[in-house]
Motif scaffolding. Structure first.
Motif, PDB file in Angstrom:
ATOM      1  N   PHE A  17      98.159  26.042   9.164  1.00  0.00           N
ATOM      2  CA  PHE A  17      98.564  25.272  10.334  1.00  0.00           C
ATOM      3  C   PHE A  17      98.339  26.043  11.636  1.00  0.00           C
ATOM      4  N   ASP A  18      98.704  27.346  11.638  1.00  0.00           N
ATOM      5  CA  ASP A  18      98.535  28.111  12.880  1.00  0.00           C
ATOM      6  C   ASP A  18      97.064  28.244  13.242  1.00  0.00           C
ATOM      7  N   MET A  19      96.215  28.537  12.240  1.00  0.00           N
ATOM      8  CA  MET A  19      94.779  28.669  12.501  1.00  0.00           C
ATOM      9  C   MET A  19      94.189  27.333  12.952  1.00  0.00           C
ATOM     10  N   PHE A  20      94.674  26.236  12.335  1.00  0.00           N
ATOM     11  CA  PHE A  20      94.210  24.903  12.725  1.00  0.00           C
ATOM     12  C   PHE A  20      94.491  24.667  14.212  1.00  0.00           C
ATOM     13  N   CYS A  21      95.700  25.014  14.661  1.00  0.00           N
ATOM     14  CA  CYS A  21      96.076  24.779  16.061  1.00  0.00           C
ATOM     15  C   CYS A  21      95.274  25.655  17.022  1.00  0.00           C
ATOM     16  N   TYR A  22      95.112  26.934  16.688  1.00  0.00           N
ATOM     17  CA  TYR A  22      94.401  27.840  17.577  1.00  0.00           C
ATOM     18  C   TYR A  22      92.912  27.524  17.663  1.00  0.00           C
ATOM     19  N   ASN A  23      92.371  26.895  16.618  1.00  0.00           N
ATOM     20  CA  ASN A  23      90.926  26.690  16.565  1.00  0.00           C
ATOM     21  C   ASN A  23      90.500  25.268  16.900  1.00  0.00           C
ATOM     22  N   SER A  24      91.426  24.330  16.903  1.00  0.00           N
ATOM     23  CA  SER A  24      91.090  22.935  17.190  1.00  0.00           C
ATOM     24  C   SER A  24      90.869  22.734  18.685  1.00  0.00           C
ATOM     25  N   ASP A  25      89.685  22.295  19.067  1.00  0.00           N
ATOM     26  CA  ASP A  25      89.392  22.035  20.482  1.00  0.00           C
ATOM     27  C   ASP A  25      90.378  21.037  21.075  1.00  0.00           C
ATOM     28  N   ILE A  26      90.654  20.000  20.323  1.00  0.00           N
ATOM     29  CA  ILE A  26      91.507  18.929  20.841  1.00  0.00           C
ATOM     30  C   ILE A  26      92.891  19.465  21.171  1.00  0.00           C
ATOM     31  N   PHE A  27      93.475  20.194  20.222  1.00  0.00           N
ATOM     32  CA  PHE A  27      94.819  20.715  20.452  1.00  0.00           C
ATOM     33  C   PHE A  27      94.824  21.748  21.569  1.00  0.00           C
ATOM     34  N   VAL A  28      93.855  22.660  21.559  1.00  0.00           N
ATOM     35  CA  VAL A  28      93.815  23.720  22.568  1.00  0.00           C
ATOM     36  C   VAL A  28      93.630  23.137  23.966  1.00  0.00           C
ATOM     37  N   VAL A  29      92.743  22.151  24.121  1.00  0.00           N
ATOM     38  CA  VAL A  29      92.509  21.544  25.435  1.00  0.00           C
ATOM     39  C   VAL A  29      93.773  20.838  25.930  1.00  0.00           C
ATOM     40  N   ILE A  82      99.389  32.152  24.980  1.00  0.00           N
ATOM     41  CA  ILE A  82      98.477  32.360  23.847  1.00  0.00           C
ATOM     42  C   ILE A  82      97.414  31.273  23.838  1.00  0.00           C
ATOM     43  N   TRP A  83      97.839  30.056  24.168  1.00  0.00           N
ATOM     44  CA  TRP A  83      96.877  28.943  24.179  1.00  0.00           C
ATOM     45  C   TRP A  83      95.861  29.132  25.298  1.00  0.00           C
ATOM     46  N   ILE A  84      96.293  29.729  26.399  1.00  0.00           N
ATOM     47  CA  ILE A  84      95.352  30.019  27.480  1.00  0.00           C
ATOM     48  C   ILE A  84      94.297  31.012  26.998  1.00  0.00           C
ATOM     49  N   ASN A  85      94.715  32.013  26.205  1.00  0.00           N
ATOM     50  CA  ASN A  85      93.748  32.950  25.628  1.00  0.00           C
ATOM     51  C   ASN A  85      92.722  32.218  24.767  1.00  0.00           C
ATOM     52  N   CYS A  86      93.203  31.295  23.933  1.00  0.00           N
ATOM     53  CA  CYS A  86      92.283  30.488  23.113  1.00  0.00           C
ATOM     54  C   CYS A  86      91.344  29.686  24.008  1.00  0.00           C
ATOM     55  N   GLY A  87      91.914  29.087  25.053  1.00  0.00           N
ATOM     56  CA  GLY A  87      91.099  28.290  25.960  1.00  0.00           C
ATOM     57  C   GLY A  87      90.042  29.115  26.673  1.00  0.00           C
ATOM     58  N   ILE A  88      90.380  30.366  27.027  1.00  0.00           N
ATOM     59  CA  ILE A  88      89.408  31.232  27.700  1.00  0.00           C
ATOM     60  C   ILE A  88      88.208  31.491  26.795  1.00  0.00           C
ATOM     61  N   LEU A  89      88.466  31.816  25.522  1.00  0.00           N
ATOM     62  CA  LEU A  89      87.355  32.080  24.589  1.00  0.00           C
ATOM     63  C   LEU A  89      86.520  30.829  24.353  1.00  0.00           C
ATOM     64  N   LYS A  90      87.184  29.685  24.165  1.00  0.00           N
ATOM     65  CA  LYS A  90      86.436  28.454  23.929  1.00  0.00           C
ATOM     66  C   LYS A  90      85.612  28.062  25.158  1.00  0.00           C
ATOM     67  N   LEU A  91      86.203  28.208  26.343  1.00  0.00           N
ATOM     68  CA  LEU A  91      85.477  27.887  27.567  1.00  0.00           C
ATOM     69  C   LEU A  91      84.289  28.828  27.748  1.00  0.00           C
TER      70      LEU A  91
END
Length: 631
Positions: free
Chosen positions: A334-346, A390-399
């Motif tokens: 579940f945690d990996m799903f949330c950190y890696n899902s574009d939809i959730f992270v955005v 933490i989600w901002i960190n994910c967003g930075i990498l995805k962006l």
């Protein structure tokens, strides 16, 4: 001997990977709990609804304008509401009016703190109060002080220059002198204190009086901007003497009561941004739960159907309710799903950004008290609030991946080393980046550490403007953003360096390449805990067909795929046609497969002849629960 050494090294690496996986699972559970705390305790509407902060309106429940304060409280000479500046009076009046119309504000609880010498808020009561104890023996007192906070530099300049140590402001400096030293007005504040009813003894000798009080400390971050207010309740000990001749109570000393409790609250404004933030977060959580529950079943393999029109509704349905087999799948945590899902992270990043101003204010205002004498429950709440970044960190990498895909010149999957750098091996690395995130409150204080407060700014400072761009919080935006970006990039650099052998191996496998180079995936947890066989000329991932089918759904519905082709795929097909050669992995008895993308961003599975595996054939593997060996 050499083979034994290599085998020993491989076993150690495998055990270490299992240890990291266990750490990630434990930390994941902890973070999920913190997210749950954040979603409830740090939801301003819920915090307000619970109502623990409504005690702070007690002294002003019958007062809806500042002019009525003087009829309810006896103010100290020179420290009355009439001595406030125009903007100070307006700020106080706005807060009083807002309390009367609570639909415009959130009243938030900020914890309770044991008072000692580090938390002495009582000195402000010193002064003279005009009272006639023959007429009124029980009296409510008040004081009012306003001022401006000047700040210089920020966290970046403090590190690279000497502005934190040289040419500092001195007592008595004027605005022009402060401006010449590089100080800028950053905040306007008005501090109103109101006591409970105090009984004055009929004595002309010095007396000790225990005085409980309320605090209304309004703060505005630009001239005329909507203020927030720090609310509080505490108790002081007064040393006072009453003069019958002048009808005056003189408080010569006012100090804290050791061991007493100071209760803290906060009044912030409701606005469209905070409301939108709550709704967006709610949608994100629903999609995350729905998507994760879908991933717990084996999703059917998807084929390209050029005759079928895809609508927005069908895409949404596919995200959370895809066609599944009645077989369990453990492809995603579940945690990996949330950190890696574009939809959730955005969605969650959007929610965090919209509510950023309220979050930073709450963190800073509460941490001022919590850092002195800790309230355990409030520490958990602040810790949970900090996890938002933490989600901002994910967003930075995805962006960064999206931008590099647009700006980069890679024509095939794996052609960009920069894209490969923007990946983390496990969520453990992401939690490592949180070490800096959880230090955001002291970072804010450090950003504003070169500070000078001017009280009673009516005296020659009435016309001073506080510019929003230089305000208490906004001025640190560049330093905070720089800190976040540098933090996550340093963590990825450490991850890439420490796990260099892992990344070199993964770059040789077609499935791993889709994650690393050909999508917005930023973590490889769902790959690293799959068995890896590197005894042949290829790095092979041996994956259950049920798991791979669910991963295809995740790639195509929760990640943005770049659609880059595999390097030399056409030449490989031509070679196979000319030689009719086949391969088989050692020790498995299955054919080798490749995972690729087409120009339409669709994920395909190719067999050993590089032919597209159709869903009918793949479904047989799913039903038999066989493995797929991917090279």
């Amino acid at each position: 001997m050499k083979a034994r050494a290599l085998d020993s090294k491989y076993n150690f690496s495998a055990k270490f990977d299992k240890f990291l996986l266990l750490c990630a699972q434990v930390l994941g559970i902890c973070v999920i709990c913190l997210v749950a705390v954040d979603a409830t305790a740090n939801n301003w509407a819920i915090n307000d609804f619970v109502g623990n902060a409504y005690e702070f309106i007690t002294p002003i429940v019958e007062i809806d304008t500042i002019d009525k304060l003087t009829s309810h409280f006896t103010f100290a000479t020179g420290l009355s509401v009439s001595d406030l500046s125009n903007i100070g009076r307006w700020m106080t009046d706005y807060c009083l009016t807002s309390v009367a119309d609570s639909n415009k504000i959130y009243l938030l609880s900020g914890g309770a703190y044991t008072v000692d010498e580090r938390l002495n808020l009582c000195d402000i009561f010193r002064g003279s109060y005009s009272v006639d104890i023959d007429t009124y023996r029980t009296i409510r007192f008040g004081v009012a002080v306003d001022g401006i906070t000047y700040l210089r530099g920020n966290a970046l300049t403090h590190v690279f220059t000497d502005d934190a140590t040289t040419n500092l402001a001195r007592s008595g400096m004027t605005h022009d002198q402060l401006d010449a030293l590089g100080y800028s007005p950053a905040r306007i504040q008005t501090d109103i204190r109101m006591t409970h009813r105090v009984t004055i003894s009929n004595m002309t000798t010095q007396q000790q009086i225990l005085v409980p009080y309320w605090r209304l400390y309004s703060k505005s971050y630009c001239t005329g901007c909507t203020p927030i207010a720090e609310l509080g309740h505490g108790v002081c000990t007064w040393t006072a003497i009453y003069s019958y001749s002048t009808k005056t109570l003189t408080v010569s000393n006012s100090t804290f009561v050791a061991g007493s409790i100071h209760r803290l609250g906060l009044m912030i404004q409701q606005n469209a941004f905070s409301s939108a933030s709550h709704y967006i977060k709610f949608v994100a959580i629903i999609l995350a739960i729905g998507g994760y529950l879908a991933s717990r079943r084996t999703v059917q393999w998807m084929e390209v159907d050029p005759t079928k029109t895809t609508t927005i509704l069908s895409r949404v349905i596919q995200i959370v309710v895809p066609s599944c087999f009645p077989h369990p799948s453990h492809a995603l945590r579940f945690d990996m799903f949330c950190y890696n899902s574009d939809i959730f992270v955005v969605l969650i990043c959007t929610s965090v950004i919209l509510d950023m101003s309220h979050s930073l204010i709450y963190i800073r205002e509460v941490n001022v008290f919590n850092s002195i004498n800790t309230d355990f429950l409030m520490s958990i709440q602040l810790f949970a609030l900090s996890t938002r970044l933490i989600w901002i960190n994910c967003g930075i990498l995805k962006l960064a991946k999206l931008i590099w895909n647009i700006l980069g010149t890679a024509s095939c999957c794996g052609g960009s080393k920069v894209m490969g750098f923007l990946n983390l091996k496990t969520v453990t690395s992401l939690y490592l980046s949180a070490i800096v995130i959880f230090n955001v409150p002291p970072y804010i204080e450090y950003n504003n550490s070169v500070r000078y407060d001017v009280k009673n700014y009516l005296l020659g400072l009435e016309g001073i403007q506080v510019n929003f761009m230089n305000s208490f919080y906004f001025r640190g935006t560049a330093a905070i953003c720089t800190g976040l970006i540098v933090n996550i990039l340093l963590v990825t650099l450490l991850d890439q360096g420490f796990n260099r052998h892992f990344w070199q191996n993964m770059a040789k496998n077609s499935l791993a390449r889709q994650a690393m180079f050909n999508s917005t995936s930023i973590m490889c947890d769902y790959i690293m805990d799959i068995e890896v066989n590197s005894t042949s000329n290829h790095v092979l991932i041996i994956c259950k067909a049920r798991r791979l089918s669910t991963l295809q759904w995740f790639f195509m519905n929760h990640l943005y795929s770049f659609g880059l082709p595999e390097h030399d795929l056409k030449q490989m097909k031509d070679h196979l046609k000319s030689t009719h050669a086949t391969e088989s992995p050692q020790g498995t008895g299955d054919n080798l497969f490749m995972v690729i993308q087409d120009g339409g961003h669709h994920l395909h599975l190719l067999d050993d002849q590089l032919n597209d595996v159709k869903s009918l054939m793949y479904n047989i593997k799913v039903l038999k629960d066989t493995t797929v060996t991917i090279k």
